[in-house]
Design a protein around this motif. Sequence first.
Motif, short mmCIF file in Angstrom:
data_model
loop_
_atom_site.label_atom_id
_atom_site.label_comp_id
_atom_site.label_asym_id
_atom_site.label_seq_id
_atom_site.Cartn_x
_atom_site.Cartn_y
_atom_site.Cartn_z
N LEU A 210 0.76 -1.22 0.16
CA LEU A 210 -0.09 -0.09 0.09
C LEU A 210 0.94 1.23 0.02
O LEU A 210 0.52 2.26 -0.59
CB LEU A 210 -0.87 -0.03 1.19
N GLY B 85 1.77 1.73 -3.43
CA GLY B 85 0.85 2.17 -4.24
C GLY B 85 0.74 3.56 -4.13
O GLY B 85 0.49 4.26 -5.17
N ILE B 86 0.46 4.15 -2.89
CA ILE B 86 0.22 5.45 -2.54
C ILE B 86 1.39 6.41 -3.00
O ILE B 86 1.24 7.58 -3.67
CB ILE B 86 -0.10 5.90 -1.39
N SER C 144 -2.54 0.29 -4.94
CA SER C 144 -3.27 0.65 -3.78
C SER C 144 -4.56 -0.04 -3.41
O SER C 144 -4.87 -0.20 -2.27
CB SER C 144 -3.38 2.37 -3.79
N TYR D 157 -5.07 -2.29 -0.42
CA TYR D 157 -5.93 -1.79 0.87
C TYR D 157 -7.02 -3.02 1.00
O TYR D 157 -7.63 -3.31 2.26
CB TYR D 157 -6.65 -0.48 0.25
#
Length: 237
Positions: A109, A112-113, A141, A145
């Motif tokens: 995550l 990805g962010i 992301s 998540y």
Amino acid sequence: MTSVQLLDSSTPQTTPDTPATGRAARRKAQSRKRSLAARYLGYVGYFVGAGLISGAVVHHPLDPDRYTRIAAYGALVFLAATVLNEFLLTRERPGLPRILVVIGSSLLLSFGIGMLSGGLQHFDDFPTRGAVLVPAGIVVSFIAYVIKDADTPTRRIFSLLGLTVLAVATLAFFGLREVAASMEATPGDGHSHGTAEEPAADDHAPSTTPATPAPGTSVQPKPVSPPPPHNDGHTGH
């Protein structure tokens, strides 16, 4: 039954809070006050870690060694915040399999962010790279998540919401790629982070600055030529 007994039976028995209950409430309030700093650090750690990763994934081609270290630092900060928020500040302690899932998905995550944030922030500077990072960050992301959220089954990745996310990422990729191609055809004045060449000097402008000699070399004075003899129209023999 006498009137006194009737009054005693009709009056509800109200007992004050026991000292143990009062102490428990005070301990709970004090514990929450002490955890404010921990909750703040955990909250900030998410953003700091993602910010470090976002800058690293975008600028990585400029200096791979440096930005690889920055990405590793960002991942460590993000993971530390995850451990603080998910394990230390919660009453329920998950088992080892769940801990490994949370740590792995949190790492995914964070990247990805970072890809999504960095690609958007520096799209003007690296349009071709940003056109790949933004849609990839959306997909990564979302998947991370869903895996990280304990209340969401993993099959939701392939649900209607997952297909919508994939469609948005696909449209973003093709759209941003066209924008990047148009920007490369007409380059602007985006900041280059020290990689752009200095503007070339005008070849037709006169140079007034004397050449600087190389270090360690001596400069010999240029001999001055005598003025030409005055010609008064007579030739000497």
